[in-house]
Design a protein around this motif. Structure first.
Motif, short mmCIF file in Angstrom:
data_model
loop_
_atom_site.label_atom_id
_atom_site.label_comp_id
_atom_site.label_asym_id
_atom_site.label_seq_id
_atom_site.Cartn_x
_atom_site.Cartn_y
_atom_site.Cartn_z
N ASP A 124 0.83 -1.20 0.00
CA ASP A 124 0.00 0.00 0.00
C ASP A 124 0.87 1.26 0.00
N TYR A 125 1.94 1.22 0.75
CA TYR A 125 2.86 2.36 0.86
C TYR A 125 3.47 2.72 -0.50
N ILE A 126 3.95 1.73 -1.23
CA ILE A 126 4.59 2.06 -2.52
C ILE A 126 3.59 2.62 -3.52
N LEU A 127 2.34 2.17 -3.45
CA LEU A 127 1.31 2.71 -4.33
C LEU A 127 1.09 4.20 -4.06
N HIS A 128 1.05 4.57 -2.79
CA HIS A 128 0.73 5.94 -2.42
C HIS A 128 1.93 6.87 -2.27
N LYS A 129 3.13 6.30 -2.13
CA LYS A 129 4.31 7.14 -1.89
C LYS A 129 5.37 7.06 -2.99
N ASN A 130 5.43 5.95 -3.72
CA ASN A 130 6.54 5.75 -4.66
C ASN A 130 6.13 5.76 -6.12
N PHE A 131 4.95 5.30 -6.43
CA PHE A 131 4.47 5.35 -7.81
C PHE A 131 3.69 6.65 -8.00
N LYS A 132 4.42 7.75 -7.91
CA LYS A 132 3.85 9.10 -8.04
C LYS A 132 4.76 9.94 -8.92
N SER A 133 4.17 10.82 -9.70
CA SER A 133 4.95 11.66 -10.62
C SER A 133 5.89 12.61 -9.89
N ASN A 134 5.53 13.06 -8.71
CA ASN A 134 6.39 14.01 -7.99
C ASN A 134 7.69 13.38 -7.46
N VAL A 135 7.80 12.05 -7.52
CA VAL A 135 9.04 11.37 -7.12
C VAL A 135 9.64 10.56 -8.27
N GLY A 136 9.23 10.91 -9.50
CA GLY A 136 9.90 10.34 -10.67
C GLY A 136 9.10 9.43 -11.57
N MET A 137 7.91 8.99 -11.18
CA MET A 137 7.17 8.10 -12.07
C MET A 137 6.79 8.84 -13.34
N ARG A 138 7.00 8.17 -14.47
CA ARG A 138 6.70 8.76 -15.77
C ARG A 138 5.44 8.13 -16.35
N ALA A 139 4.61 8.93 -16.97
CA ALA A 139 3.34 8.45 -17.51
C ALA A 139 3.54 7.43 -18.63
N ASP A 140 4.63 7.55 -19.39
CA ASP A 140 4.84 6.69 -20.56
C ASP A 140 5.76 5.51 -20.30
N SER A 141 5.97 5.14 -19.05
CA SER A 141 6.86 4.02 -18.75
C SER A 141 6.08 2.83 -18.21
N GLN A 142 6.70 1.67 -18.31
CA GLN A 142 6.14 0.48 -17.71
C GLN A 142 6.37 0.58 -16.21
N LYS A 143 5.36 0.25 -15.41
CA LYS A 143 5.47 0.34 -13.96
C LYS A 143 5.50 -1.05 -13.36
N ILE A 144 6.57 -1.29 -12.57
CA ILE A 144 6.80 -2.63 -12.04
C ILE A 144 7.19 -2.54 -10.57
N ALA A 145 6.60 -3.38 -9.75
CA ALA A 145 7.02 -3.54 -8.36
C ALA A 145 7.60 -4.94 -8.23
N VAL A 146 8.78 -5.04 -7.62
CA VAL A 146 9.41 -6.34 -7.38
C VAL A 146 9.54 -6.50 -5.87
N LEU A 147 8.79 -7.45 -5.33
CA LEU A 147 8.78 -7.75 -3.90
C LEU A 147 9.79 -8.86 -3.63
N ILE A 148 10.70 -8.61 -2.70
CA ILE A 148 11.67 -9.61 -2.29
C ILE A 148 11.44 -9.88 -0.81
N THR A 149 11.03 -11.11 -0.50
CA THR A 149 10.66 -11.45 0.88
C THR A 149 11.05 -12.89 1.18
N ASP A 150 11.08 -13.23 2.45
CA ASP A 150 11.41 -14.60 2.84
C ASP A 150 10.23 -15.35 3.39
N GLY A 151 9.10 -14.71 3.50
CA GLY A 151 8.03 -15.46 4.12
C GLY A 151 6.68 -14.82 4.07
N GLU A 152 5.83 -15.34 4.91
CA GLU A 152 4.43 -14.94 4.97
C GLU A 152 4.27 -13.59 5.65
N SER A 153 3.36 -12.83 5.11
CA SER A 153 3.07 -11.52 5.69
C SER A 153 2.26 -11.68 6.97
#
Length: 176
Positions: A124-153
């Motif tokens: 939820d945090y990356i949706l609201h804080k990181n995938f935003k134009s004011n911190v660099g997201m570009r409208a014409d780019s592919q948007k990808i989140a890569v989650l690296i974890t060892d286990g269950e949330s």
């Protein structure tokens, strides 16, 4: 013209995204190749207590190999990074590092913190804080989140994952 290798890849992995294929190749083989795709990638890295310092060092090494594959720049691939445990923290935004060298140096210096594993909160945090134009997201780019974890949330991940998907962000998970 399509090579025999490309035809085989399309047959074996007909729906696999080309960027995901690059990620998997880097992860599995350690091979070095560059891509010129235009993408905004946010790496979401679990640094909870269950990871442990030794495994966290391996994660940093993996991240460095991953970063080294991409042609980094404002007109190519931008990479942001968020670490999470109980609470997520942006280490850098998409537009923070404009060179591969800068990105690699900061990747090697990521601190390990420990704590719980609240993956849903981090998604939820990356949706609201990181995938935003004011911190660099570009409208014409592919948007990808890569989650690296060892286990269950320890919290729900379904709704935050769906919200990312609904926003046009591809989510890939690498885990134990």
């Amino acid at each position: 013209m399509t090579s025999a290798t490309d035809k085989k890849r399309q047959t074996v992995y007909p729906d696999m995204d080309p960027l995901l294929m690059v990620l998997l190749l880097v992860w599995s083989s350690g091979a070095h190749c560059e891509t010129t795709a235009k993408a905004d990638i946010v790496l979401l890295v679990d640094d909870s207590g269950s990871i442990g310092l030794q495994n966290y060092r391996l994660i940093r090494s993996f991240l460095a190999r991953l970063v080294s594959v991409f042609n980094i720049g404002p007109d190519r691939v931008q990479i942001g990074l968020v670490q999470y445990n109980d609470d997520p923290k942006t280490e850098w935004h998409l537009n923070t590092h404009q060179t591969k060298y800068s990105l690699l140096m900061n990747t090697y210096n990521l601190p390990y913190k420990g704590g719980g594993t609240n993956t849903g909160r981090a998604l939820d945090y990356i949706l609201h804080k990181n995938f935003k134009s004011n911190v660099g997201m570009r409208a014409d780019s592919q948007k990808i989140a890569v989650l690296i974890t060892d286990g269950e949330s320890q919290d729900d991940i379904f709704l935050p994952s769906q919200n990312l998907k609904d926003a046009g962000i591809e989510v890939y998970a690498i885990g134990d």
